[in-house]
Design a protein around this motif. Structure first.
Motif, PDB file in Angstrom:
ATOM      1  N   ASP A 113      -4.383   9.009   3.644  1.00 55.36           N
ATOM      2  CA  ASP A 113      -4.901   8.684   2.310  1.00 55.36           C
ATOM      3  C   ASP A 113      -4.573   7.258   1.885  1.00 55.36           C
ATOM      4  OD1 ASP A 113      -2.234   8.683   1.496  1.00 55.36           O
ATOM      5  OD2 ASP A 113      -2.363  10.561   0.375  1.00 55.36           O
ATOM      6  N   ARG A 114      -3.989   6.475   2.825  1.00 54.51           N
ATOM      7  CA  ARG A 114      -3.707   5.038   2.640  1.00 54.51           C
ATOM      8  C   ARG A 114      -2.532   4.768   1.705  1.00 54.51           C
ATOM      9  NH1 ARG A 114      -9.542   2.742   1.074  1.00 54.51           N
ATOM     10  NH2 ARG A 114      -9.329   4.467  -0.416  1.00 54.51           N
ATOM     11  N   SER A 115      -1.695   5.761   1.483  1.00 50.51           N
ATOM     12  CA  SER A 115      -0.550   5.576   0.590  1.00 50.51           C
ATOM     13  C   SER A 115       0.766   5.829   1.305  1.00 50.51           C
ATOM     14  CB  SER A 115      -0.648   6.523  -0.615  1.00 50.51           C
ATOM     15  OG  SER A 115      -0.334   7.850  -0.231  1.00 50.51           O
ATOM     16  N   VAL A 116       1.815   5.268   0.713  1.00 45.15           N
ATOM     17  CA  VAL A 116       3.198   5.541   1.115  1.00 45.15           C
ATOM     18  C   VAL A 116       3.869   6.244  -0.059  1.00 45.15           C
ATOM     19  CG1 VAL A 116       5.436   4.531   1.715  1.00 45.15           C
ATOM     20  CG2 VAL A 116       3.332   3.544   2.648  1.00 45.15           C
ATOM     21  N   LYS A 117       4.589   7.327   0.228  1.00 47.86           N
ATOM     22  CA  LYS A 117       5.288   8.040  -0.836  1.00 47.86           C
ATOM     23  C   LYS A 117       6.787   8.085  -0.539  1.00 47.86           C
ATOM     24  CE  LYS A 117       1.438  10.917  -2.423  1.00 47.86           C
ATOM     25  NZ  LYS A 117       1.319  10.316  -3.751  1.00 47.86           N
ATOM     26  N   ILE A 118       7.567   8.107  -1.599  1.00 42.18           N
ATOM     27  CA  ILE A 118       9.021   8.136  -1.502  1.00 42.18           C
ATOM     28  C   ILE A 118       9.509   9.448  -2.116  1.00 42.18           C
ATOM     29  CG2 ILE A 118      11.166   6.940  -2.067  1.00 42.18           C
ATOM     30  CD1 ILE A 118       9.438   4.408  -2.522  1.00 42.18           C
TER      31      ILE A 118
END
Length: 438
Positions: A219-224
């Motif tokens: 989805d082209r995102s980075v999550k923390i």
């Protein structure tokens, strides 16, 4: 020393008046002369001085070791540590081949204590192996489509990513069902399930010395995520295509590769900023690994390896045709047409963190071990290990004595090519080094 040598010697009359030793009587021939006693006392003193000197030397060595370790820890945290060890590695031998997955192995992880190996596959399962014996210990089975998403069972689709915290407390997995699941590595008991990504989870990594988890996705995102508190923290955006790889070390930041947007990004979490690195590759940048906090390695669909510095927007070194195999190239041209220019895409890269030792894998029949010299900015192949199939993931053991490879008949993300001679398996590769042979 003088005081010991000048010690008063009793007279003959005094000696004769003393009670004889009950265990042994001293004859005239056995009596110790003044000169002999001085020699004995001198030898004792020399022995004491030598022991004192050895003790002082040991304390000095221990102090030097502690100072050196503290300096290494500081250099590691600031990104300046890079041990020069690659030239000591001479060969790699496949010690075990672990078979248990029906479909291609997509990702592997090894516990910090080198007791367990974990593997994932396109078949949706997660398997725990005993490192020493190579025996299968436990399996997290694929969740059936009708079962609830919050079930304690496994993933419902392909599993693409695994990560284990450096204290061995948590194991994280992610895949095509868009979920991140947390497990207890010792028991494989379910802990929690994170939701939030809108597409497949493609990469996971724990930050060193923490339970902060970074994830990347199609989805082209980075999550923390904070695994201790089991909460979502933040989402980072920037890539223009699906993200295929992620890595992190000590600092609160991570590096990612954005596939066909041909870029890499370094995310500075605290500063809420990102650094953009533009690739010069023919095609997708598929994998990335940090060398230390200052340099990182990437692999591309165009069969090249690139070394990057966080201070430069372009790669400081590009090694073209790192996995070129003309026979494989002819096969791909027959499938995709003569316009297909890439040789063998680099499907996995791994740096032994904070050192000059690197590894890369493809479908050209070899895992290749490299030595990177920052002094003259060169990348030299040390040796190669024959492997049949697609090398979809690589992980070094914490001490650098082993390399674990996830291999399959297909690439982890698609079915562009199938090698029916390959085995869907995990390879435990013993690395031969001067340091391990001492």
């Amino acid at each position: 020393m003088a005081s010991l040598l000048d010690e008063e010697i009793p007279s003959d009359s005094e000696l004769s008046s003393q009670e004889p030793d009950s265990d042994a009587l001293i004859t005239d021939e056995d009596e110790e002369t003044v000169q002999q006693k001085k020699i004995r006392l001198a030898k004792n003193l020399i022995h004491q001085l030598e022991k004192q000197k050895e003790s002082q030397a040991l304390e000095k060595d221990q102090t030097a070791y502690v100072v050196r370790k503290l300096e290494e820890d500081l250099a590691s945290k600031t990104g300046k540590l890079k041990k020069q060890i690659a030239d000591k590695y001479t060969a790699g031998l496949i010690e075990k081949q672990l078979k248990g997955h029906r479909l291609s192995v997509t990702c592997v992880a090894i516990s910090p204590n080198k007791k367990y190996i974990f593997s994932t596959s396109k078949d949706g399962t997660i398997i725990k192996w005993n490192f020493e014996s190579g025996m299968k210990m436990n399996t997290i089975k694929k969740r059936l489509p009708h079962e609830d998403r919050t079930t304690k069972k496994g993933h419902s689709k392909e599993v693409y990513a695994l990560a284990i915290s450096d204290d061995g407390k948590y194991l994280a997995s992610g895949g095509g069902d868009k979920l991140i699941k947390i497990w207890n590595p010792e028991t494989l008991d379910f802990v929690y399930s994170f939701e939030g990504h809108r597409d497949s989870v493609s990469g996971l990594v724990f930050r060193n010395n923490s339970h902060q988890l970074y994830s990347c996705s199609f989805d082209r995102s980075v999550k923390i995520w904070n695994v201790d508190q089991l909460i979502y923290v933040e989402t980072l955006f920037g890539h223009q295509d699906r993200i295929l790889g992620i890595d992190s070390l000590n600092k609160e930041r991570c590096v990612t590769c954005g596939a066909r947007d041909r870029s890499l990004r370094l995310w500075k979490i605290v500063e809420e900023s990102q650094l953009l690195f533009n690739g010069i590759h023919f095609d997708s940048i598929d994998c990335v690994s940090l060398i230390n906090e200052e340099f990182f390695l990437s692999g591309s669909n165009d069969s090249s390896l690139s070394i990057w510095s966080i201070n430069k927007k372009k790669p400081i070194l590009v090694h073209k045709n790192a996995h070129k195999n003309n026979s494989m190239l002819d096969t791909k041209k027959s499938l995709f047409g003569n316009s297909f220019e890439a040789a063998n895409w680099v499907s996995a890269v791994r740096a032994y963190h904070n050192s000059d030792l690197l590894a890369s894998g493809s479908d050209d029949g070899f895992i290749r071990i490299w030595a990177y010299s920052s002094a003259n900015n060169s990348l030299n192949e040390r040796f190669k290990i024959p492997v049949e199939g697609f090398v979809n993931d690589l992980k070094f053991s914490e001490d650098g004595s082993y390399l674990i490879a996830g291999v399959g008949q297909e690439h982890k993300l698609g079915r562009w090519s199938i090698n029916k001679n390959a085995k869907n398996s995990i390879l435990i590769i013993k690395l031969i080094s001067e340091d391990f042979n001492k």
